[in-house]
Design an enzyme around this catalytic site. Structure first.
Site, PDB file in Angstrom:
ATOM      1  NE  ARG A 139     -11.056  13.418 -22.479  1.00 55.42           N
ATOM      2  CZ  ARG A 139     -10.721  14.896 -23.273  1.00 55.42           C
ATOM      3  NH1 ARG A 139      -9.730  15.265 -23.491  1.00 55.42           N
ATOM      4  NH2 ARG A 139     -11.285  15.750 -22.616  1.00 55.42           N
ATOM      5  NE  ARG A 186     -14.643  25.085 -32.339  1.00 57.69           N
ATOM      6  CZ  ARG A 186     -14.451  24.363 -31.048  1.00 57.69           C
ATOM      7  NH1 ARG A 186     -13.311  24.510 -30.955  1.00 57.69           N
ATOM      8  NH2 ARG A 186     -15.841  24.132 -30.469  1.00 57.69           N
ATOM      9  CD  GLN A 196     -13.776  18.642 -26.671  1.00 54.54           C
ATOM     10  OE1 GLN A 196     -14.507  17.715 -26.703  1.00 54.54           O
ATOM     11  NE2 GLN A 196     -13.200  18.865 -26.515  1.00 54.54           N
ATOM     12  CG  ASP A 224      -9.370  23.264 -20.972  1.00 52.28           C
ATOM     13  OD1 ASP A 224     -10.572  22.671 -20.555  1.00 52.28           O
ATOM     14  OD2 ASP A 224      -9.630  24.155 -22.244  1.00 52.28           O
ATOM     15  NE  ARG A 237      -5.888  23.604 -21.086  1.00 48.45           N
ATOM     16  CZ  ARG A 237      -5.253  23.837 -22.233  1.00 48.45           C
ATOM     17  NH1 ARG A 237      -4.435  25.056 -21.994  1.00 48.45           N
ATOM     18  NH2 ARG A 237      -6.211  23.936 -23.363  1.00 48.45           N
ATOM     19  CB  SER A 251     -20.196  19.717 -24.064  1.00 45.04           C
ATOM     20  OG  SER A 251     -18.570  18.943 -24.606  1.00 45.04           O
ATOM     21  N   GLY A 281      -9.303  14.911 -27.917  1.00 46.38           N
ATOM     22  CA  GLY A 281     -10.796  15.578 -27.673  1.00 46.38           C
ATOM     23  C   GLY A 281     -11.624  16.503 -28.368  1.00 46.38           C
ATOM     24  CE  LYS A 311     -13.062  19.780 -19.671  1.00 45.33           C
ATOM     25  NZ  LYS A 311     -13.241  19.673 -20.690  1.00 45.33           N
TER      26      LYS A 311
HETATM   27  C1  S3P Z   1     -13.747  22.621 -26.392  1.00 44.37           C
HETATM   28  C2  S3P Z   1     -13.780  22.257 -25.145  1.00 44.37           C
HETATM   29  C3  S3P Z   1     -13.825  22.056 -23.755  1.00 44.37           C
HETATM   30  C4  S3P Z   1     -12.806  22.016 -23.710  1.00 44.37           C
HETATM   31  C5  S3P Z   1     -11.185  21.632 -24.618  1.00 44.37           C
HETATM   32  C6  S3P Z   1     -11.882  22.512 -25.966  1.00 44.37           C
HETATM   33  C7  S3P Z   1     -13.168  22.866 -28.100  1.00 44.37           C
HETATM   34  O1  S3P Z   1     -14.057  20.941 -23.977  1.00 44.37           O
HETATM   35  O2  S3P Z   1     -12.721  21.720 -22.303  1.00 44.37           O
HETATM   36  O3  S3P Z   1     -10.030  21.817 -23.793  1.00 44.37           O
HETATM   37  O4  S3P Z   1     -12.134  23.164 -28.171  1.00 44.37           O
HETATM   38  O5  S3P Z   1     -14.557  23.008 -28.221  1.00 44.37           O
HETATM   39  P1  S3P Z   1     -16.107  20.454 -23.564  1.00 44.37           P
HETATM   40  O6  S3P Z   1     -16.795  20.832 -24.757  1.00 44.37           O
HETATM   41  O7  S3P Z   1     -15.715  19.083 -23.361  1.00 44.37           O
HETATM   42  O8  S3P Z   1     -16.018  21.160 -22.100  1.00 44.37           O
END
Ligand code: S3P
Length: 427
Positions: free
Chosen positions: A121, A26, A167, A313, A386, A165, A93, A340
């Site tokens: 994914r 970020r 993300q 995670d 992980r 989520s 991701g 994941k």
């Molecule tokens: C993350 C959100 C999580 C996490 C990933 C990092 C992020 O995923 O599993 O490793 O930095 O926003 P999800 O948003 O799919 O839950």
């Protein structure tokens, strides 16, 4: 790369873990969109975050990297340039989901792709809300990457997330920065809120009231220095190691303890784990502290509900702790584990199974009987960082030695994991 891990006598060490992955991503992304230079200290030099740097360089942002200090020369909210080639996110991701929200709102088109795991994914979870905002995103692969994104003028939406989520929430909030009107995202359970914290630190106007996140329009974001805390997801491997290897006491310094991330501490404490957080303070909007763990007799718990997104995670290494607990641990509400870097329900059961553990899969989690005796064996990382590190922690209490194949995937989030582990362990 194959790595061999032997039984540990005990671990008595004060150590530090690398910078938080979510916050490092970020800092680069939001720094690129802010006016002025964002200096980031403690940046995670892992492959995923380097992929984010690479993407923003291709979008015309100058980024200097020196040890763990990164300087992002931001060009303001409307300063990105059309890339001359497709963007590539590697295994990340977070990069692909967040950047898609940004790219959907540009006045140029992009193509974005990633490695084999990324192309499996789900991307519909961001394509659906962004399309409601007026985005034009085409998956060339049935809902997965590669994506072709045509830049569009977006409109704000009020969106209820089907799953918790960060993300997806972040992707919508980022797209909302370029849309007219107020963007609202409703969460079924709290997920990590680093996007909201950092965007506000840079001058945005985002409020969260009981799971309703309201982002008001802003003209610009403004650069400010960022200190990245140690990653609690990386610290978790040492928390569990300290709890399960008899005679251990470990202090992990400067770890991020944002409430949306501390599910692992809560769960391990509920199991009877001796964990304390010391020296609590704040750094650039995020709480941090030092975590002390001591070997403990653990007891089984049921892990379900709102705690799951707060430790999503860390569940692979939580499973290792559950193997040592008295009683049967049940994990529910965790179907997100299936999407994941690998299907972590399947891969953890398979690899711990090779070490003699018996675990069973359920529709939305797993069942783990405790007090199991592990035996060293050859296990496979499934190219999932992980999974590799969780197997290494299990190896510390297994009889004999364990070889982890394709263990270089730890470079995604914790490049010197095995060095830190080797220095910590007394054998
Ligand atoms: C993350 C959100 C999580 C996490 C990933 C990092 C992020 O995923 O599993 O490793 O930095 O926003 P999800 O948003 O799919 O839950």
């Amino acid at each position: 790369m194959n790595i061999t891990v032997s039984t540990a006598k005990n671990i008595n060490k004060t150590l530090a873990v690398p910078g938080d992955k979510s916050i490092s991503h970020r800092a680069v992304m939001f720094g690129a969109l802010a006016k002025g230079t964002t200096e980031i200290k403690g940046f995670l030099m892992g492959e995923d975050c380097l992929s984010t740097i690479d993407c923003f360089r291709k979008l015309g942002i100058e980024i200097e990297v020196e040890d763990e200090c990164v300087r992002v020369c931001g060009k303001g909210l409307r300063g990105l340039k059309a890339p001359s080639e497709a963007l590539y996110v590697g295994n990340s991701g977070t990069t692909i989901r967040l950047i898609t929200g940004i790219l959907a709102a540009q006045n140029f088109d992009t193509r974005i792709s990633g490695d084999e795991s990324i192309c499996k994914r789900p991307m519909n979870r961001v394509i659906a809300p962004l399309s409601k905002m007026g985005a034009n995103i085409e998956s060339t692969n049935n809902g997965y990457a590669p994506l072709n994104i045509k830049g569009s003028q977006l409109k704000a939406i009020d969106y209820t997330l089907p799953v918790a989520s960060a993300q997806v929430k972040s992707s919508v909030i980022l797209a909302g920065l370029f849309a007219q009107g107020q963007t609202i995202v409703r969460e079924p359970a709290p997920s990590r809120d680093h996007t909201e914290i950092m965007l506000n630190y840079f001058g945005a106007n985002i409020k969260n009231e009981k799971g309703v996140i309201v982002s008001a329009p802003v003209e610009e974001l403004y650069a400010k220095p960022i200190d990245v805390p140690g990653d609690i997801s990386s610290a978790a491997f040492f928390m569990v190691a300290g709890l399960i290897v008899p005679g251990s006491e470990i202090v992990i310094k400067n770890v991020g303890i944002n409430k949306t991330r501390t599910g692992i501490i809560d769960a391990l404490k509920q199991m009877g784990g001796d964990i304390s957080v010391e020296n609590e303070r704040n750094t650039t909007g995020e709480p941090i502290g030092d975590i002390r763990v001591r070997y403990s007799e653990l007891k089984a718990i049921t892990l379900e509900g709102d705690i799951i997104p707060r430790m999503i995670d860390e569940i692979p290494v939580f499973v290792v702790a559950a193997l040592c607990a008295e009683g049967t641990t049940v994990i529910r509400d965790a179907t997100e584990l299936k999407v994941k870097e690998s299907n972590r329900i399947v891969t953890m059961i398979e690899e711990l199974g090779k070490m003699g553990a018996e675990l069973s899969e359920t529709e939305d989690g797993m069942i783990i009987s405790g007090k199991q005796k592990l035996k060293g064996n050859t296990v496979y990382s499934h190219l999932d960082h992980r999974v590799a590190m969780s197997c290494a922690v299990a190896a510390l209490i297994a009889e004999g030695t364990t070889t982890i194949t394709e263990a270089e995937c730890v470079n995604i989030s914790f490049p010197d994991f095995f060095e830190v582990l080797n220095k910590a362990v007394n054998d």
